[in-house]
Design a protein around this motif. Sequence first.
Motif, PDB file in Angstrom:
ATOM      1  N   PHE A  13       0.837  -1.202   0.000  1.00 25.74           N
ATOM      2  CA  PHE A  13       0.000   0.000   0.000  1.00 25.74           C
ATOM      3  C   PHE A  13       0.879   1.262   0.000  1.00 25.74           C
ATOM      4  CE2 PHE A  13      -3.160   2.975   1.756  1.00 25.74           C
ATOM      5  CZ  PHE A  13      -4.278   2.598   1.019  1.00 25.74           C
ATOM      6  N   MET A  14       0.262   2.375  -0.393  1.00 34.27           N
ATOM      7  CA  MET A  14       0.943   3.674  -0.386  1.00 34.27           C
ATOM      8  C   MET A  14       1.494   3.981   1.011  1.00 34.27           C
ATOM      9  SD  MET A  14      -1.946   5.752  -2.552  1.00 34.27           S
ATOM     10  CE  MET A  14      -3.344   4.703  -2.204  1.00 34.27           C
TER      11      MET A  14
ATOM     12  N   LYS B 199       8.033   1.579  -0.015  1.00 40.09           N
ATOM     13  CA  LYS B 199       8.566   0.838  -1.166  1.00 40.09           C
ATOM     14  C   LYS B 199       9.667   1.618  -1.902  1.00 40.09           C
ATOM     15  CE  LYS B 199       4.591   0.784  -2.941  1.00 40.09           C
ATOM     16  NZ  LYS B 199       3.436   1.344  -2.411  1.00 40.09           N
TER      17      LYS B 199
ATOM     18  N   ASP C 204       6.368   4.327 -10.604  1.00 40.01           N
ATOM     19  CA  ASP C 204       5.742   5.660 -10.734  1.00 40.01           C
ATOM     20  C   ASP C 204       6.686   6.638 -11.455  1.00 40.01           C
ATOM     21  OD1 ASP C 204       3.459   4.841  -9.426  1.00 40.01           O
ATOM     22  OD2 ASP C 204       4.008   5.713  -7.492  1.00 40.01           O
TER      23      ASP C 204
ATOM     24  N   PHE D  45      -3.632  11.068 -13.730  1.00 39.98           N
ATOM     25  CA  PHE D  45      -4.937  10.768 -13.136  1.00 39.98           C
ATOM     26  C   PHE D  45      -5.941  11.874 -13.458  1.00 39.98           C
ATOM     27  CE2 PHE D  45      -5.425   7.089 -10.285  1.00 39.98           C
ATOM     28  CZ  PHE D  45      -4.143   6.565 -10.295  1.00 39.98           C
TER      29      PHE D  45
ATOM     30  N   PHE E 270      -3.489   5.531 -16.377  1.00 39.11           N
ATOM     31  CA  PHE E 270      -2.363   5.247 -15.491  1.00 39.11           C
ATOM     32  C   PHE E 270      -2.142   3.738 -15.390  1.00 39.11           C
ATOM     33  CE2 PHE E 270      -0.456   4.380 -11.338  1.00 39.11           C
ATOM     34  CZ  PHE E 270       0.724   5.093 -11.488  1.00 39.11           C
TER      35      PHE E 270
ATOM     36  N   GLU F 219       1.099   1.398 -16.411  1.00 41.58           N
ATOM     37  CA  GLU F 219       1.754   0.418 -15.523  1.00 41.58           C
ATOM     38  C   GLU F 219       1.951  -0.905 -16.261  1.00 41.58           C
ATOM     39  OE1 GLU F 219       0.782   1.379 -10.888  1.00 41.58           O
ATOM     40  OE2 GLU F 219      -0.847   0.428 -11.956  1.00 41.58           O
TER      41      GLU F 219
ATOM     42  N   THR G 119       7.157  -0.810  -6.757  1.00 40.92           N
ATOM     43  CA  THR G 119       5.928  -0.674  -7.552  1.00 40.92           C
ATOM     44  C   THR G 119       4.968   0.345  -6.942  1.00 40.92           C
ATOM     45  OG1 THR G 119       4.862  -2.469  -6.336  1.00 40.92           O
ATOM     46  CG2 THR G 119       6.057  -3.072  -8.335  1.00 40.92           C
ATOM     47  N   GLY G 120       4.051   0.839  -7.742  1.00 38.50           N
ATOM     48  CA  GLY G 120       2.966   1.672  -7.230  1.00 38.50           C
ATOM     49  C   GLY G 120       1.982   0.757  -6.488  1.00 38.50           C
ATOM     50  N   GLY G 121       1.319   1.310  -5.477  1.00 38.35           N
ATOM     51  CA  GLY G 121       0.473   0.495  -4.601  1.00 38.35           C
ATOM     52  C   GLY G 121      -0.656  -0.272  -5.273  1.00 38.35           C
TER      53      GLY G 121
ATOM     54  N   ARG H 216      -0.714  11.876  -4.159  1.00 35.99           N
ATOM     55  CA  ARG H 216      -1.361  10.587  -4.396  1.00 35.99           C
ATOM     56  C   ARG H 216      -2.848  10.810  -4.671  1.00 35.99           C
ATOM     57  NH1 ARG H 216       2.508   9.145  -0.150  1.00 35.99           N
ATOM     58  NH2 ARG H 216       3.891   7.517  -0.930  1.00 35.99           N
ATOM     59  N   PRO H 217      -3.197  10.837  -5.960  1.00 37.33           N
ATOM     60  CA  PRO H 217      -4.566  11.203  -6.353  1.00 37.33           C
ATOM     61  C   PRO H 217      -5.645  10.385  -5.649  1.00 37.33           C
ATOM     62  CG  PRO H 217      -3.245  10.560  -8.272  1.00 37.33           C
ATOM     63  CD  PRO H 217      -2.338  10.524  -7.116  1.00 37.33           C
ATOM     64  N   LEU H 218      -5.372   9.110  -5.383  1.00 37.71           N
ATOM     65  CA  LEU H 218      -6.415   8.275  -4.778  1.00 37.71           C
ATOM     66  C   LEU H 218      -6.701   8.658  -3.332  1.00 37.71           C
ATOM     67  CD1 LEU H 218      -5.625   4.718  -6.171  1.00 37.71           C
ATOM     68  CD2 LEU H 218      -7.303   6.361  -6.963  1.00 37.71           C
TER      69      LEU H 218
ATOM     70  N   ARG I 262      -8.688  -3.594  -0.858  1.00 39.35           N
ATOM     71  CA  ARG I 262      -7.518  -4.337  -1.340  1.00 39.35           C
ATOM     72  C   ARG I 262      -7.150  -5.525  -0.452  1.00 39.35           C
ATOM     73  NH1 ARG I 262      -3.599   0.540  -3.554  1.00 39.35           N
ATOM     74  NH2 ARG I 262      -5.134   1.332  -5.048  1.00 39.35           N
TER      75      ARG I 262
END
Length: 172
Positions: free
Chosen positions: A9-10, A14, A33, A48, A56, A60, A77-79, A117-119, A136
């Motif tokens: 996760f974000m 990582k 990213d 995004f 996006f 990936e 990696t991205g989350g 982090r747009p999300l 998730r």
Amino acid sequence: MRNIVLIGFMGCGKSAVGRRLASKLKLKHIDTDSEIEKVTNRTVEQIFAKDGPFRFRSEEKILLKKLAGKQNLVISTGGGIVLDEENVELLQKDGVLIHLFASPEVIHKRVKGRRNRPLLNRGNLKQRINELLEERTGAYDVADLAIDTGDYNVEEVVKEIINFLKEGKYLS
Ligand code: S3P
């Protein structure tokens, strides 16, 4: 040598751990990213905002297909990359997967005050983190090793990963 792939996760470390791990093992570091930002010449937020999450996610996948068959990489990696089954297969084919995780409280502490982090940029941050973690559930269980990074600093996490790689004879 198999790639060392950091998933999770974000805000679970990582990128920082990947950078340090690669430098310690003298391997090339790829941050998905940053790589996507380089090839598209846009930031993750811009992608995004202008083109939406699908674009996006498609970047990936394109990147992972480009990396297929490559070895000796540390990949941060991205989350959300492991939400796609084919992505997981691509990563597992050439790599050992390590899941970095942390409690929602630790994640909140690490990501608050950052708007990249747009999300996480909608609604109440704590709620949003919990919502996404819930959505998730199980997604990161594809890893060969999981480490709670809330308990350790970057150096300690790197040490634990290296020990695991040595024990599993992944290091050449
Ligand atoms: C995302 C995580 C981000 C980035 C994008 C989407 C996700 O990467 O790829 O904002 O879906 O969890 P980090 O995990 O490096 O923050």
